[in-house]
Design an enzyme around this catalytic site. Structure first.
Site, PDB file in Angstrom:
ATOM      1  N   ARG A  37      23.317 -41.682   6.388  1.00 67.88           N
ATOM      2  CA  ARG A  37      23.422 -41.087   7.726  1.00 67.88           C
ATOM      3  C   ARG A  37      24.375 -41.883   8.591  1.00 67.88           C
ATOM      4  O   ARG A  37      24.754 -43.000   8.262  1.00 67.88           O
ATOM      5  CB  ARG A  37      22.040 -40.948   8.384  1.00 67.88           C
ATOM      6  CG  ARG A  37      21.261 -42.240   8.477  1.00 67.88           C
ATOM      7  CD  ARG A  37      19.917 -42.043   9.221  1.00 67.88           C
ATOM      8  NE  ARG A  37      19.124 -43.249   9.111  1.00 67.88           N
ATOM      9  CZ  ARG A  37      18.186 -43.463   8.180  1.00 67.88           C
ATOM     10  NH1 ARG A  37      17.900 -42.512   7.310  1.00 67.88           N
ATOM     11  NH2 ARG A  37      17.533 -44.596   8.129  1.00 67.88           N
ATOM     12  N   ILE A  38      24.723 -41.289   9.731  1.00 69.37           N
ATOM     13  CA  ILE A  38      25.708 -41.849  10.655  1.00 69.37           C
ATOM     14  C   ILE A  38      25.028 -42.703  11.732  1.00 69.37           C
ATOM     15  O   ILE A  38      25.648 -43.585  12.319  1.00 69.37           O
ATOM     16  CB  ILE A  38      26.542 -40.706  11.303  1.00 69.37           C
ATOM     17  CG1 ILE A  38      27.263 -39.862  10.229  1.00 69.37           C
ATOM     18  CG2 ILE A  38      27.546 -41.218  12.320  1.00 69.37           C
ATOM     19  CD1 ILE A  38      28.292 -40.587   9.414  1.00 69.37           C
ATOM     20  N   ARG A  68      28.864 -47.469   4.756  1.00 68.76           N
ATOM     21  CA  ARG A  68      27.497 -47.805   5.153  1.00 68.76           C
ATOM     22  C   ARG A  68      26.786 -48.445   3.979  1.00 68.76           C
ATOM     23  O   ARG A  68      26.764 -47.898   2.877  1.00 68.76           O
ATOM     24  CB  ARG A  68      26.705 -46.583   5.621  1.00 68.76           C
ATOM     25  CG  ARG A  68      25.299 -47.008   6.101  1.00 68.76           C
ATOM     26  CD  ARG A  68      24.493 -45.950   6.759  1.00 68.76           C
ATOM     27  NE  ARG A  68      23.305 -46.556   7.370  1.00 68.76           N
ATOM     28  CZ  ARG A  68      22.684 -46.103   8.433  1.00 68.76           C
ATOM     29  NH1 ARG A  68      23.115 -45.025   9.030  1.00 68.76           N
ATOM     30  NH2 ARG A  68      21.609 -46.718   8.913  1.00 68.76           N
ATOM     31  N   ARG A  86      15.410 -55.235   5.058  1.00 66.73           N
ATOM     32  CA  ARG A  86      14.919 -55.031   3.687  1.00 66.73           C
ATOM     33  C   ARG A  86      15.301 -56.200   2.788  1.00 66.73           C
ATOM     34  O   ARG A  86      14.550 -56.598   1.908  1.00 66.73           O
ATOM     35  CB  ARG A  86      15.458 -53.709   3.126  1.00 66.73           C
ATOM     36  CG  ARG A  86      14.632 -52.504   3.563  1.00 66.73           C
ATOM     37  CD  ARG A  86      15.375 -51.219   3.392  1.00 66.73           C
ATOM     38  NE  ARG A  86      16.403 -51.078   4.422  1.00 66.73           N
ATOM     39  CZ  ARG A  86      17.362 -50.165   4.392  1.00 66.73           C
ATOM     40  NH1 ARG A  86      17.445 -49.339   3.364  1.00 66.73           N
ATOM     41  NH2 ARG A  86      18.212 -50.088   5.382  1.00 66.73           N
ATOM     42  N   TRP A  87      16.476 -56.772   3.033  1.00 72.89           N
ATOM     43  CA  TRP A  87      16.921 -57.943   2.251  1.00 72.89           C
ATOM     44  C   TRP A  87      15.932 -59.084   2.460  1.00 72.89           C
ATOM     45  O   TRP A  87      15.514 -59.736   1.500  1.00 72.89           O
ATOM     46  CB  TRP A  87      18.326 -58.336   2.712  1.00 72.89           C
ATOM     47  CG  TRP A  87      18.988 -59.416   1.919  1.00 72.89           C
ATOM     48  CD1 TRP A  87      19.797 -59.251   0.829  1.00 72.89           C
ATOM     49  CD2 TRP A  87      18.937 -60.828   2.163  1.00 72.89           C
ATOM     50  NE1 TRP A  87      20.247 -60.469   0.382  1.00 72.89           N
ATOM     51  CE2 TRP A  87      19.734 -61.453   1.177  1.00 72.89           C
ATOM     52  CE3 TRP A  87      18.290 -61.629   3.103  1.00 72.89           C
ATOM     53  CZ2 TRP A  87      19.906 -62.835   1.110  1.00 72.89           C
ATOM     54  CZ3 TRP A  87      18.452 -63.008   3.044  1.00 72.89           C
ATOM     55  CH2 TRP A  87      19.254 -63.595   2.052  1.00 72.89           C
ATOM     56  N   HIS A 121      19.002 -61.188   9.162  1.00 74.60           N
ATOM     57  CA  HIS A 121      20.099 -61.134  10.138  1.00 74.60           C
ATOM     58  C   HIS A 121      20.955 -62.394  10.042  1.00 74.60           C
ATOM     59  O   HIS A 121      22.173 -62.328  10.133  1.00 74.60           O
ATOM     60  CB  HIS A 121      19.558 -60.959  11.555  1.00 74.60           C
ATOM     61  CG  HIS A 121      18.821 -59.666  11.771  1.00 74.60           C
ATOM     62  ND1 HIS A 121      19.313 -58.460  11.333  1.00 74.60           N
ATOM     63  CD2 HIS A 121      17.624 -59.384  12.366  1.00 74.60           C
ATOM     64  CE1 HIS A 121      18.452 -57.497  11.659  1.00 74.60           C
ATOM     65  NE2 HIS A 121      17.415 -58.045  12.275  1.00 74.60           N
ATOM     66  N   ASP A 130      24.054 -52.341   7.335  1.00 78.38           N
ATOM     67  CA  ASP A 130      22.614 -52.046   7.332  1.00 78.38           C
ATOM     68  C   ASP A 130      21.905 -52.706   6.156  1.00 78.38           C
ATOM     69  O   ASP A 130      22.505 -52.915   5.106  1.00 78.38           O
ATOM     70  CB  ASP A 130      22.433 -50.512   7.292  1.00 78.38           C
ATOM     71  CG  ASP A 130      21.039 -50.093   7.717  1.00 78.38           C
ATOM     72  OD1 ASP A 130      20.299 -50.921   8.290  1.00 78.38           O
ATOM     73  OD2 ASP A 130      20.687 -48.923   7.457  1.00 78.38           O
ATOM     74  N   GLY A 131      20.630 -52.986   6.347  1.00 74.33           N
ATOM     75  CA  GLY A 131      19.784 -53.477   5.259  1.00 74.33           C
ATOM     76  C   GLY A 131      19.340 -54.929   5.382  1.00 74.33           C
ATOM     77  O   GLY A 131      18.737 -55.472   4.450  1.00 74.33           O
ATOM     78  N   TRP A 161      17.769 -51.346  20.885  1.00 73.57           N
ATOM     79  CA  TRP A 161      17.024 -51.981  21.987  1.00 73.57           C
ATOM     80  C   TRP A 161      15.529 -51.695  21.861  1.00 73.57           C
ATOM     81  O   TRP A 161      14.712 -52.421  22.423  1.00 73.57           O
ATOM     82  CB  TRP A 161      17.511 -51.488  23.351  1.00 73.57           C
ATOM     83  CG  TRP A 161      18.880 -51.958  23.739  1.00 73.57           C
ATOM     84  CD1 TRP A 161      19.995 -51.182  23.905  1.00 73.57           C
ATOM     85  CD2 TRP A 161      19.298 -53.306  24.035  1.00 73.57           C
ATOM     86  NE1 TRP A 161      21.072 -51.957  24.266  1.00 73.57           N
ATOM     87  CE2 TRP A 161      20.678 -53.265  24.358  1.00 73.57           C
ATOM     88  CE3 TRP A 161      18.645 -54.544  24.046  1.00 73.57           C
ATOM     89  CZ2 TRP A 161      21.415 -54.405  24.694  1.00 73.57           C
ATOM     90  CZ3 TRP A 161      19.382 -55.680  24.375  1.00 73.57           C
ATOM     91  CH2 TRP A 161      20.744 -55.614  24.697  1.00 73.57           C
ATOM     92  N   GLU A 168      20.077 -47.601  20.269  1.00 78.40           N
ATOM     93  CA  GLU A 168      18.694 -47.375  19.820  1.00 78.40           C
ATOM     94  C   GLU A 168      18.024 -48.676  19.368  1.00 78.40           C
ATOM     95  O   GLU A 168      16.789 -48.773  19.379  1.00 78.40           O
ATOM     96  CB  GLU A 168      18.673 -46.356  18.672  1.00 78.40           C
ATOM     97  CG  GLU A 168      19.016 -44.934  19.091  1.00 78.40           C
ATOM     98  CD  GLU A 168      20.500 -44.697  19.410  1.00 78.40           C
ATOM     99  OE1 GLU A 168      21.351 -45.466  18.906  1.00 78.40           O
ATOM    100  OE2 GLU A 168      20.791 -43.762  20.170  1.00 78.40           O
ATOM    101  N   LEU A 223      44.735 -58.902  12.610  1.00 82.69           N
ATOM    102  CA  LEU A 223      43.597 -57.974  12.549  1.00 82.69           C
ATOM    103  C   LEU A 223      42.858 -57.918  13.891  1.00 82.69           C
ATOM    104  O   LEU A 223      42.625 -58.949  14.507  1.00 82.69           O
ATOM    105  CB  LEU A 223      42.640 -58.454  11.445  1.00 82.69           C
ATOM    106  CG  LEU A 223      41.275 -57.774  11.356  1.00 82.69           C
ATOM    107  CD1 LEU A 223      41.418 -56.340  10.849  1.00 82.69           C
ATOM    108  CD2 LEU A 223      40.340 -58.556  10.435  1.00 82.69           C
TER     109      LEU A 223
END
Ligand code: IPE
Ligand code: IPE
Ligand code: MG
Length: 245
Positions: A193-194, A187, A23-24, A36, A19-20, A68, A66, A130
């Site tokens: 949050r999840i 996170r 904002r970055w 992105h 996440d972020g 979408w 979400e 992996l």
């Protein structure tokens, strides 16, 4: 607090909410898609880091159910980036014996993204290093509803009875069937949050939150998260004395 990594106690499965990015980009006065694009290097670093440390499964929350609802332009940009990244990185995955997997509602992906993903999964399917699991059009509540449908279907067909439903049966009908639950979930971006990620599987996972924005996440941050995990006492409902003995 131990500062050094214990290579004998590396989690088998690490899950990350990346996440972020927005904002970055904003901090740099750029469009969200710029964030992105810069997230890809962080993804590569996390995969390489996990692979070097001997992690068996790395689940990356790449696009939620979400998500979408974001502006169409951003959604399109993310889907294009997904196609490009998968195409570019298959040789790296082959070279490093990495298997690509996915969880989520793949039917809702645009056809090109769906086709590229399927192709890359097939190409890498016999690799046994992996396993990188992309959570795409995924949410924990969607997954639980899907599992419920699959179980109900079996009951209506008569191949399963109500009495036979156990926690194991539920787990076996999730997208993650056969994959051990993550020991560690990271996170980024300082959100606590999840956000509808792996709701069932995170039951006893150690959670690590970092303020680092995802495009800045590097191998050293992955190691710091694992060291943090190694300093936790995992009790699974027992007492501290029980787990020490
Ligand atoms: C995470 O970064 C990437 C996706 C959800 C696809 P965000 O795009 O959510 O970035 P912020 O949270 O707006 O900074
Ligand atoms: C979670 O991030 C989803 C992914 C990282 C793909 P979001 O940015 O969508 O989560 P919220 O909206 O802040 O909860
Ligand atoms: Mg976000």
């Amino acid at each position: 607090m131990k500062e050094v990594l214990d290579r004998e106690r590396i989690p088998r499965h690490i899950a990350i909410i990346m996440d972020g990015n927005g904002r970055w980009a904003k901090k740099k006065g750029a469009m969200r898609i710029f964030g992105h694009r810069h997230a890809i290097q962080a993804v590569k670093d996390a995969i390489e880091g996990a692979e070097n440390l001997g992690v068996e499964y790395l689940t990356l929350f790449s696009f939620s159910t979400e998500n979408w609802s974001r502006p169409q332009e951003e959604v399109n940009g993310l889907m294009e980036l997904l196609v490009k990244t998968i195409t570019d990185e298959v040789p790296m995955m082959m070279k490093n014996n990495i298997r690509l997997e996915s969880i989520g509602d793949l039917d809702s992906l645009p056809p090109t993204a769906y086709d590229k993903l399927m192709e890359a999964k097939k190409t890498t399917s016999t690799n046994n290093g992996l396993t990188v699991i992309l959570a795409l059009s995924y949410s924990g509540q969607w997954e639980l509803a899907q599992a419920t449908k699959r179980i109900a279907q079996k009951i209506s067909e008569g191949t399963l009875t109500v009495e036979e439903i156990t926690q194991k049966v539920v787990a076996d009908h999730l997208e993650t069937a056969g994959i051990p639950d993550p020991e560690l979930m990271i996170r980024t971006s300082g959100e606590f949050r999840i956000s509808n990620f792996l709701l069932w599987q995170l039951a006893y996972t150690e959670l690590h939150f970092t303020p680092v924005l995802w495009p800045d996440f590097r191998r050293e941050h992955l190691i710091a998260a694992i060291v943090d995990y190694q300093n936790r006492e995992r009790r699974f409902g027992k007492t501290g004395e029980q787990v020490k003995s």
